[in-house]
Scaffold this motif. Sequence first.
Motif, PDB file in Angstrom:
ATOM      1  N   ARG A   6      58.416 -50.247 -12.112  1.00  0.00           N
ATOM      2  CA  ARG A   6      57.275 -50.634 -11.283  1.00  0.00           C
ATOM      3  C   ARG A   6      57.019 -49.665 -10.139  1.00  0.00           C
ATOM      4  N   GLU A  45      56.579 -52.370  -1.787  1.00  0.00           N
ATOM      5  CA  GLU A  45      57.122 -52.775  -3.088  1.00  0.00           C
ATOM      6  C   GLU A  45      58.559 -53.276  -2.967  1.00  0.00           C
ATOM      7  N   VAL A  97      54.883 -51.449 -14.943  1.00  0.00           N
ATOM      8  CA  VAL A  97      53.847 -52.141 -14.199  1.00  0.00           C
ATOM      9  C   VAL A  97      53.297 -51.155 -13.170  1.00  0.00           C
ATOM     10  N   THR A 135      53.962 -46.836 -10.073  1.00  0.00           N
ATOM     11  CA  THR A 135      52.980 -47.188  -9.044  1.00  0.00           C
ATOM     12  C   THR A 135      52.788 -46.048  -8.061  1.00  0.00           C
ATOM     13  N   TYR A 164      55.394 -58.413 -16.380  1.00  0.00           N
ATOM     14  CA  TYR A 164      56.578 -58.612 -15.554  1.00  0.00           C
ATOM     15  C   TYR A 164      57.854 -58.808 -16.371  1.00  0.00           C
TER      16      TYR A 164
END
Length: 171
Positions: free
Chosen positions: A144, A120, A39, A148, A33
Amino acid sequence: MEMKNTYLYRYFLVMFICFTIDSVMSYFLPMNYSKENIVIIPSIALMMYLLMIRDIDATYRYFFGGICGLYYSIVYSNSLAIYILIYMIIAFIRSYIIKLEDLSFLEAILFAVLTIFVQEIVIYWLMRITNVTSMVLVQFLLLRVLPTLIVNMILFVGVYLVYNKIKIEVK
């Protein structure tokens, strides 16, 4: 679209297996993070839930969604009960807004990508409000959300194939 109540436990078992696969994958995927690293959040269980929720009898959809959201909240987020609400909203949208019995592959992947994206963004908004992250939105999207979405689009192919196999066996 009729489902006997005895099949509900099979759907819980499928979701448990999907959550377990998500956990195993999360262990091997980047999960940092900080502001510098990407991520990736695998969403196999969420994608399977998106496909399966329409097969569940209307009487049990919100119960099923609530239990899945509660499980995710307790096991993965440790405190964010927002996942219960997210799963229940997905059940509502899939039941009353997107009324198609079966989604084609393209419709299903579009629905999955949009759902993961919205989830998200909601999580980012909550993380910003509670000062869990100091990432700006552009960084969050690039580090992220984008990775993802790309990984989950690839994983969706397998989820869709497994769902079609399970659907045939259960019905």
